[in-house]
Write a protein that holds these residues in place. Structure first.
Motif, PDB file in Angstrom:
ATOM      1  N   CYS A 184       0.792  -1.129   0.089  1.00  0.00           N
ATOM      2  CA  CYS A 184       0.026   0.084  -0.050  1.00  0.00           C
ATOM      3  C   CYS A 184       0.719   1.319   0.000  1.00  0.00           C
ATOM      4  N   MET A 185       0.325   2.325  -0.887  1.00  0.00           N
ATOM      5  CA  MET A 185       1.015   3.547  -0.707  1.00  0.00           C
ATOM      6  C   MET A 185       0.549   4.318   0.398  1.00  0.00           C
ATOM      7  N   ILE A 186       1.166   4.773   1.298  1.00  0.00           N
ATOM      8  CA  ILE A 186       0.464   5.647   2.794  1.00  0.00           C
ATOM      9  C   ILE A 186       0.635   6.968   2.527  1.00  0.00           C
ATOM     10  N   SER A 187       1.497   7.429   1.526  1.00  0.00           N
ATOM     11  CA  SER A 187       1.406   9.081   1.040  1.00  0.00           C
ATOM     12  C   SER A 187       1.961   9.104  -0.168  1.00  0.00           C
ATOM     13  N   ASN A 188       1.410  10.382  -0.825  1.00  0.00           N
ATOM     14  CA  ASN A 188       1.987  10.678  -2.326  1.00  0.00           C
ATOM     15  C   ASN A 188       3.292  11.688  -1.943  1.00  0.00           C
ATOM     16  N   GLN A 189       3.760  11.803  -0.578  1.00  0.00           N
ATOM     17  CA  GLN A 189       4.983  12.471  -0.442  1.00  0.00           C
ATOM     18  C   GLN A 189       6.262  11.493  -0.213  1.00  0.00           C
ATOM     19  N   PRO A 190       7.333  11.492  -0.483  1.00  0.00           N
ATOM     20  CA  PRO A 190       8.401  10.674  -0.301  1.00  0.00           C
ATOM     21  C   PRO A 190       8.964  10.884   1.092  1.00  0.00           C
ATOM     22  N   ALA A 191       9.241   9.668   1.733  1.00  0.00           N
ATOM     23  CA  ALA A 191       9.965   9.852   3.090  1.00  0.00           C
ATOM     24  C   ALA A 191      10.892   8.638   3.168  1.00  0.00           C
ATOM     25  N   TRP A 192      11.597   8.666   4.165  1.00  0.00           N
ATOM     26  CA  TRP A 192      12.492   7.393   4.527  1.00  0.00           C
ATOM     27  C   TRP A 192      12.403   7.084   5.903  1.00  0.00           C
ATOM     28  N   PRO A 193      11.378   5.929   6.076  1.00  0.00           N
ATOM     29  CA  PRO A 193      11.211   5.325   7.399  1.00  0.00           C
ATOM     30  C   PRO A 193      12.377   4.869   8.018  1.00  0.00           C
ATOM     31  N   VAL A 194      12.386   4.822   9.384  1.00  0.00           N
ATOM     32  CA  VAL A 194      13.673   4.380  10.095  1.00  0.00           C
ATOM     33  C   VAL A 194      13.103   3.984  11.386  1.00  0.00           C
ATOM     34  N   GLU A 195      13.440   2.747  11.690  1.00  0.00           N
ATOM     35  CA  GLU A 195      13.141   2.084  13.254  1.00  0.00           C
ATOM     36  C   GLU A 195      13.948   2.126  13.978  1.00  0.00           C
ATOM     37  N   ASP A 196      13.460   2.556  15.323  1.00  0.00           N
ATOM     38  CA  ASP A 196      14.150   2.604  16.467  1.00  0.00           C
ATOM     39  C   ASP A 196      14.594   1.156  17.125  1.00  0.00           C
ATOM     40  N   GLN A 197      15.217   1.155  18.306  1.00  0.00           N
ATOM     41  CA  GLN A 197      15.399   0.311  19.054  1.00  0.00           C
ATOM     42  C   GLN A 197      14.326  -0.465  19.682  1.00  0.00           C
ATOM     43  N   GLN A 198      13.335   0.244  19.827  1.00  0.00           N
ATOM     44  CA  GLN A 198      11.833  -0.053  20.357  1.00  0.00           C
ATOM     45  C   GLN A 198      10.892  -0.383  19.468  1.00  0.00           C
ATOM     46  N   ILE A 245       9.723   1.017  16.871  1.00  0.00           N
ATOM     47  CA  ILE A 245       8.895   2.266  16.346  1.00  0.00           C
ATOM     48  C   ILE A 245       9.246   2.834  15.115  1.00  0.00           C
ATOM     49  N   LEU A 246       8.712   3.042  14.120  1.00  0.00           N
ATOM     50  CA  LEU A 246       9.022   3.596  12.991  1.00  0.00           C
ATOM     51  C   LEU A 246       8.820   5.012  12.986  1.00  0.00           C
ATOM     52  N   TRP A 247       9.776   5.810  12.458  1.00  0.00           N
ATOM     53  CA  TRP A 247       9.591   7.348  12.342  1.00  0.00           C
ATOM     54  C   TRP A 247       9.842   7.615  11.049  1.00  0.00           C
ATOM     55  N   MET A 248       9.169   8.864  10.746  1.00  0.00           N
ATOM     56  CA  MET A 248       9.362   9.484   9.232  1.00  0.00           C
ATOM     57  C   MET A 248       8.908  10.860   9.207  1.00  0.00           C
ATOM     58  N   VAL A 249       9.585  11.883   8.312  1.00  0.00           N
ATOM     59  CA  VAL A 249       9.191  13.175   8.401  1.00  0.00           C
ATOM     60  C   VAL A 249       8.384  13.179   6.844  1.00  0.00           C
ATOM     61  N   ILE A 250       7.166  13.864   6.831  1.00  0.00           N
ATOM     62  CA  ILE A 250       6.198  13.904   5.468  1.00  0.00           C
ATOM     63  C   ILE A 250       5.863  15.300   5.722  1.00  0.00           C
ATOM     64  N   ASP A 251       6.015  16.149   4.649  1.00  0.00           N
ATOM     65  CA  ASP A 251       5.383  17.374   4.540  1.00  0.00           C
ATOM     66  C   ASP A 251       5.858  18.282   5.780  1.00  0.00           C
ATOM     67  N   GLY A 252       6.932  18.212   6.480  1.00  0.00           N
ATOM     68  CA  GLY A 252       7.213  18.833   7.649  1.00  0.00           C
ATOM     69  C   GLY A 252       6.628  18.345   8.804  1.00  0.00           C
ATOM     70  N   ILE A 253       5.999  17.175   8.995  1.00  0.00           N
ATOM     71  CA  ILE A 253       5.504  16.731  10.117  1.00  0.00           C
ATOM     72  C   ILE A 253       6.188  15.025  10.477  1.00  0.00           C
ATOM     73  N   LEU A 254       6.151  15.138  11.834  1.00  0.00           N
ATOM     74  CA  LEU A 254       7.011  14.018  12.376  1.00  0.00           C
ATOM     75  C   LEU A 254       5.876  12.801  12.632  1.00  0.00           C
ATOM     76  N   TYR A 255       6.058  11.770  12.106  1.00  0.00           N
ATOM     77  CA  TYR A 255       5.059  10.626  12.176  1.00  0.00           C
ATOM     78  C   TYR A 255       5.789   9.496  12.974  1.00  0.00           C
ATOM     79  N   LYS A 256       5.160   8.684  13.867  1.00  0.00           N
ATOM     80  CA  LYS A 256       5.451   7.451  14.055  1.00  0.00           C
ATOM     81  C   LYS A 256       4.462   6.295  14.150  1.00  0.00           C
ATOM     82  N   HIS A 257       4.951   5.162  14.174  1.00  0.00           N
ATOM     83  CA  HIS A 257       4.085   4.001  14.148  1.00  0.00           C
ATOM     84  C   HIS A 257       4.794   2.993  14.863  1.00  0.00           C
ATOM     85  N   SER A 258       4.098   2.554  16.092  1.00  0.00           N
ATOM     86  CA  SER A 258       4.525   1.334  16.817  1.00  0.00           C
ATOM     87  C   SER A 258       4.127   0.161  16.279  1.00  0.00           C
ATOM     88  N   ILE A 259       5.149  -0.704  15.690  1.00  0.00           N
ATOM     89  CA  ILE A 259       4.954  -2.119  15.226  1.00  0.00           C
ATOM     90  C   ILE A 259       4.422  -2.913  16.266  1.00  0.00           C
TER      91      ILE A 259
END
Length: 413
Positions: A381-395, A397-411
């Motif tokens: 699935c495409m979650i946004s029509n803006q490009p981002a580089w998701p990064v996963e931390d040691q906990q 949690i996925l983090w990414m910046v899209i359109d100047g907003i910081l998003y997170k998603h706990s796996i």
């Protein structure tokens, strides 16, 4: 690029660090049990293989289960705008999570004043701004990443406004000193010759399991930098441009080279290479003689399979599996519309087994965005029509910046 005096930059940092980000608004959404599969506006197939969309379409931003961590990452204080561009890496430092951003300092007229590294601590909402200049030199840090021990590293570029004409080589990497909060040159680091007309060297870096950095220098060769002993040594020469380096769990390094010719829908012979560190040899990898279009991005997944972009992968037994049923037919349909095929870039495998891709282009006429693909279900699935580089931390949690907003998603486990 307009650069201001370092003293002005220091004053800006002091002011901003003390008062700027403590007013940041933090979203209070609770974690959702919804999985990414339950909310899909555009399929991965459409995102990855079809041609451009209408450039006038509205911005599509991530929704549940993605949360907004910070609602206003761009702030204005003392006529300075702080713009966070993307996440470089994450790390645990002194027991606390840190998110590393690249960003810029701009004036209210939109003129870029300087680039910087921003360190965000989610637990305390505290921010730090790291100066990009390296000691008292004309060298500057960019291209930030972390190693397994939590150290922050950066590639090095020259400030063309303060070029030292006596310098004939430039160190490739610098390391962040946590005590001084500055980037510093390190002992024994590789120095590469300066190429006139360029402010930076094109390098690719991967870390292996044996406390070493492998540094690819285009049209020069491959070097190993021992992080423990602080010694750099050249291991092999080559005269081509390197793409997509990736290291396997057993320490073998794979990469591709820039091809001088195209062969339609076949992978070019001797274009995919394997470096054997034990024997110090570069060996061509056997590739399938079937329709296999260009790819962007390469990585080993948790099973040890080698993925080539969004086209397919090599199994651990050496056989190849393509995930696009009819790539030639799909791409020719794009050509018929007057556009060329632009493959998405494989950026990350998250700990839940999903592969993450992005597309980003200067022209609004191209399909851009961020998407995931599940190798188990062969859906995505495409979650946004803006490009981002998701990064996963040691906990996890996925983090990414899209359109100047910081998003997170706990796996979800």
């Amino acid at each position: 690029m307009i650069r201001y005096h370092s003293r002005l930059f220091s004053v800006i940092i002091i002011i901003l660090t003390s008062i700027l980000f403590f007013t940041t608004l933090k979203a209070t959404q609770s974690l959702s049990v919804q999985t990414p599969r339950e909310n899909c506006p555009i399929s991965f197939q459409k995102f990855a293989y079809e041609g451009p969309r209408d450039p006038s379409e509205e911005k599509l931003l991530p929704t549940n289960p993605w949360q907004i961590e910070i609602t206003s990452p761009i702030k204005q204080q003392n006529n300075v705008l702080i713009s966070l561009d993307s996440i470089a890496a994450t790390r645990i430092f002194n027991g606390y999570q840190e998110i590393l951003f690249t960003g810029s300092l701009n004036n209210t007229n939109g003129i870029n004043m300087d680039q910087a590294l921003f360190i965000y601590k989610p637990q305390s909402l505290h921010w730090e701004i790291v100066r990009p200049d390296i000691e008292d030199t004309e060298l500057r840090a960019y291209g930030f990443f972390t190693t397994k021990d939590g150290s922050i590293w950066a590639r090095i570029e020259r400030d063309l406004g303060k070029v030292n004409r006596q310098r004939i080589t430039v160190p490739v990497l610098a390391r962040f000193n946590n005590a001084t909060q500055r980037f510093e040159l390190v002992k024994g680091m590789l120095e590469a010759p300066i190429v006139d007309g360029y402010s930076y060297l094109r390098t690719s870096i991967v870390e292996d399991r044996n406390n070493s950095l492998w540094i690819f220098v285009d049209n020069d060769g491959l070097y190993r930098y021992d992080l423990k002993n602080k010694i750099a040594e050249k291991r092999v020469d080559f005269n081509f441009v390197v793409y997509n380096p990736s290291v396997s769990a057993d320490g073998n390094i794979y990469f591709s080279r820039d091809p001088s010719v195209r062969t339609g829908f076949r992978l070019i012979k001797n274009n995919l290479l394997w470096f054997d560190p034990e024997n110090n040899q570069v060996i061509p990898v056997d590739t399938p003689d079937e329709e296999w279009p260009d790819f962007s991005g390469m990585l080993f997944d948790h099973k040890g399979q080698l993925w080539l972009g969004a086209i397919g992968y090599q199994k651990t037994d050496g056989s190849w599996q393509r995930i696009v049923p009819n790539p030639k037919e799909i791409i020719q349909e794009t050509w018929a519309k007057g556009f060329s095929f632009a493959p998405p870039t494989l950026a990350l495998e998250s700990s839940d087994g999903l592969l993450w891709y992005n597309k980003g282009f200067d022209s609004g006429m191209w399909t851009a965005g961020t998407a995931w693909y599940d190798p188990k279900t062969k859906e995505g699935c495409m979650i946004s029509n803006q490009p981002a580089w998701p990064v996963e931390d040691q906990q996890h949690i996925l983090w990414m910046v899209i359109d100047g907003i910081l998003y997170k998603h706990s796996i979800q486990s």
